[in-house]
Design an enzyme around this catalytic site. Structure first.
Site, short mmCIF file in Angstrom:
data_model
loop_
_atom_site.label_atom_id
_atom_site.label_comp_id
_atom_site.label_asym_id
_atom_site.label_seq_id
_atom_site.Cartn_x
_atom_site.Cartn_y
_atom_site.Cartn_z
CB THR A 36 -0.30 6.52 11.44
OG1 THR A 36 0.34 5.66 10.51
CG2 THR A 36 -0.18 5.94 12.82
CB THR A 82 -1.08 2.77 11.22
OG1 THR A 82 -1.03 3.22 9.86
CG2 THR A 82 -0.27 1.49 11.36
CG ASN A 101 1.17 1.27 5.37
OD1 ASN A 101 1.92 2.05 5.95
ND2 ASN A 101 1.55 0.58 4.32
CD GLU A 156 1.31 -1.32 8.67
OE1 GLU A 156 2.29 -0.62 8.34
OE2 GLU A 156 0.23 -0.84 8.99
CB SER A 184 6.31 0.75 13.25
OG SER A 184 5.56 1.93 13.45
N GLY A 244 2.65 10.03 10.84
CA GLY A 244 3.52 10.71 9.90
C GLY A 244 4.66 9.90 9.34
#
Length: 593
Positions: A395, A413, A415, A434, A466, A487
């Site tokens: 991300t 992001t 993923n 995702e 998320s 992260g």
């Protein structure tokens, strides 16, 4: 952009106070970048400069954020994207003389990816009910409906100033004329995933003739795509580009149809708001779990005077912060999901008395045992029988403050790096993976050891939970801090620690960005630390009952790091902006004027 209506979901939560300022225990760092007017901080210097150029043209923070987002899609395609999704937090300035941004209220733009209509709860299981390895992470079936283009277009239309064409010009130029890559950033382009898709292999790896440091990298297909989006962003969802995406997905067995693209809409939600030591914390609501876990963690910590506990990353601070993480993550795993599908006890999670009750369960020295935790009675509803959610780490985050003091904190992001590894033919961008952020099978541990549960099960048009936590801190209406990080689940701990490091321990934003990280997510019951984390502190924590796991400990080539803090603070004495770019990535930059 009329195709993306507002959908307001109001939520305002309260946190209590704690004191601030102490010494740092970090490696020597350069000073923050200072600028009197405006600042952009991102993982890539070209993207930061793109945002700064738009600000100098008279754009506001949203114009600059849109410029950065599209520029990152060119220069940082492993995470920057137009084939993914994310969240943009907009916090207008509240000072005399500032030009009004939108309606003057904070907004959380949810442009998270969405499950296609053909998605189903068991779509990644074989005939025996077992998860098919890699099906939700690689290839055509792994993608959710992308939201980035809709999100950026919506933000620009409602809150920008210059218009989409102007905001996208830096990205178009970077794609058309090229940018110079470094060895550090191009190493990621060697990913074996890209060899599995002919278009990805051609564009990012030149069919095996890998790009070398110092070469100019041009992306003509992506440049043409960006020009089409700048001219009419609706084409991505309703026009010929939507046809191209749908045709590509169908050709490889994917589930995204043109109807899915036409039905996608941006959600303009109300942020969560809490208080901490007199600071107002404006942060992410669901479908991000990050904001409520951040606020619950801070609520638990308000009963301690952290500044008197040995300074930043001292054993005493790490112990108490970790125990707060452990309890907040327990609630996260039990209760959170897509707010349009799941009713969540957010007010209870942010309740001060609930935080006090949790705090009474913390031993002042010894580690708790996660499996033995018992939630304080009388506050929360009965949780689902099975629990857990999933996030991944590929991300990127950026922060922007304009000359009027308007702030944007944006995290988005694909993923995994390069998402599903599928590049849409003729369009030059990678699609997300995702769908892996959903629960593929209830009760099965994911790659982080979390037990996945029904609140995050796959359903048509649903958005996966998320951990992305874009956050803005103010005090008495004045901007103080803009922060966020990539992260996976460590996003939440990184943002929390950055906030504590600045507000409680007195670190500047560069010191906070570079400080060694630690993380606990309830299960697995381990205290994860970066390789640069103090070994002496780790030994103290081990002696007090922690299962300390050092990242990359047995691999000398693994730097053992995670996250990427991109921070902006306001010096309360001078009013200058201070930019801190995380030096874990050597090609990022804080750009200001």
């Amino acid at each position: 952009m009329s195709g993306f209506p507002r959908a307001i979901a109001v939520a305002s939560l309260a946190c209590v106070a704690v004191n601030g300022s102490a010494s740092a225990q970090t490696l020597p760092t350069p000073p923050p970048v200072r600028a009197p007017h405006a600042m952009v901080v991102s993982v890539h210097h070209e993207a930061s400069d793109a945002g700064l150029a738009v600000l100098k043209q008279g754009g506001n923070a949203v114009d600059a954020a849109v410029a950065v987002a599209f520029a990152l899609a060119v220069v940082y395609p492993e995470a920057g994207n137009i084939g993914g999704g994310g969240f943009m937090l907009i916090k207008p300035a509240h000072k005399r003389g500032a030009k009004k941004l939108g309606d003057g209220k904070a907004h959380f733009i949810d442009y998270r990816e969405e499950a296609p209509a053909a998605a189903s709860r068991d779509m990644y299981l074989d005939k025996d009910g077992n998860v098919v390895k890699g099906m939700s992470t690689q290839g055509y079936a792994a993608s959710g409906v992308p939201g980035t283009v809709a999100g950026m277009a919506y933000a620009e239309e409602h809150y920008g100033k210059l218009g989409l064409k102007a905001a996208m010009q830096p990205a178009i130029k970077l794609a058309r004329d090229g940018f110079v890559g470094t060895e550090e950033e191009l190493n990621v382009w060697h990913s074996a995933l890209l060899k599995k898709n002919a278009e990805a292999y051609r564009i990012y790896q030149r069919n095996g003739d890998f790009y070398k440091a110092g070469e100019v990298i041009k992306q003509p297909e992506l440049a043409a795509t960006l020009e089409r989006i700048a001219a009419d962003p609706n084409e991505f969802y309703h026009g010929r580009m939507a046809d191209q995406i749908a045709e590509e997905m169908k050709s490889g067995g994917g589930t995204i149809s043109k109807a899915d693209l036409e039905g996608y809409s941006v959600k303009d939600r109300a942020p969560l708001v809490g208080r901490y030591h007199g600071y107002e914390i404006t942060t992410a609501p669901p479908p991000s779990s990050g904001g409520i876990v951040l606020l619950e963690t801070l609520n638990i910590l308000t009963g301690y005077d952290l500044k008197k506990m040995g300074g930043d990353r001292s054993p005493q601070q790490v112990h108490l912060i970790t125990e707060a993480f452990r309890r907040a993550f327990m609630d996260r795993s039990d209760y959170l999901g897509d707010p349009d599908f799941t009713k969540m006890p957010l007010a209870q999670m942010s309740n001060r008395k609930y935080a006090e009750a949790w705090r009474r369960t913390i031993d002042p020295v010894k580690a708790s045992v996660s499996k033995d935790l018992v939630r304080p009675a009388g506050f929360m509803p009965e949780p689902p029988k099975q629990k857990g959610v999933t996030d991944h780490t590929e991300t990127t985050h950026f922060s922007v403050v304009d000359a009027d003091g308007n702030a944007v904190s944006n995290t988005y992001t694909l993923n995994f790096y390069f998402g599903s590894g599928v590049v849409v033919k003729g369009l030059g961008f990678a699609m997300n993976d995702e769908m892996d952020d959903f629960t593929s099978k209830v009760g099965v541990p994911n790659g982080f050891g979390l037990i996945q549960g029904p609140n995050n099960a796959i359903a048509p048009h649903k958005r996966p939970l998320s951990a992305m936590t874009p956050t803005v801190v103010t005090k008495r209406g004045k901007l103080r801090l803009v922060l966020g990080s990539p992260g996976g689940p460590t996003i939440i701990s990184t943002v929390t620690n950055d906030l504590i490091s600045v507000l409680d321990n007195g670190l500047n934003v560069q010191e906070a960005a570079d400080a060694p990280r630690f993380h606990n997510q309830y299960l697995p019951d381990e205290l994860q630390v970066e390789k640069r984390f103090s070994a002496a502190t780790g030994d103290v924590l081990k002696a007090n009952g922690y299962n300390v796991k050092r990242s990359g400990e047995f691999d000398e080539h693994n730097p053992g790091i995670w996250g990427d803090s991109e921070l902006i603070a306001v010096d309360p004495k001078t009013g200058e902006l201070l930019g801190g770019h995380d030096t874990r990535k050597g090609f990022g930059k804080a750009s200001g004027y």
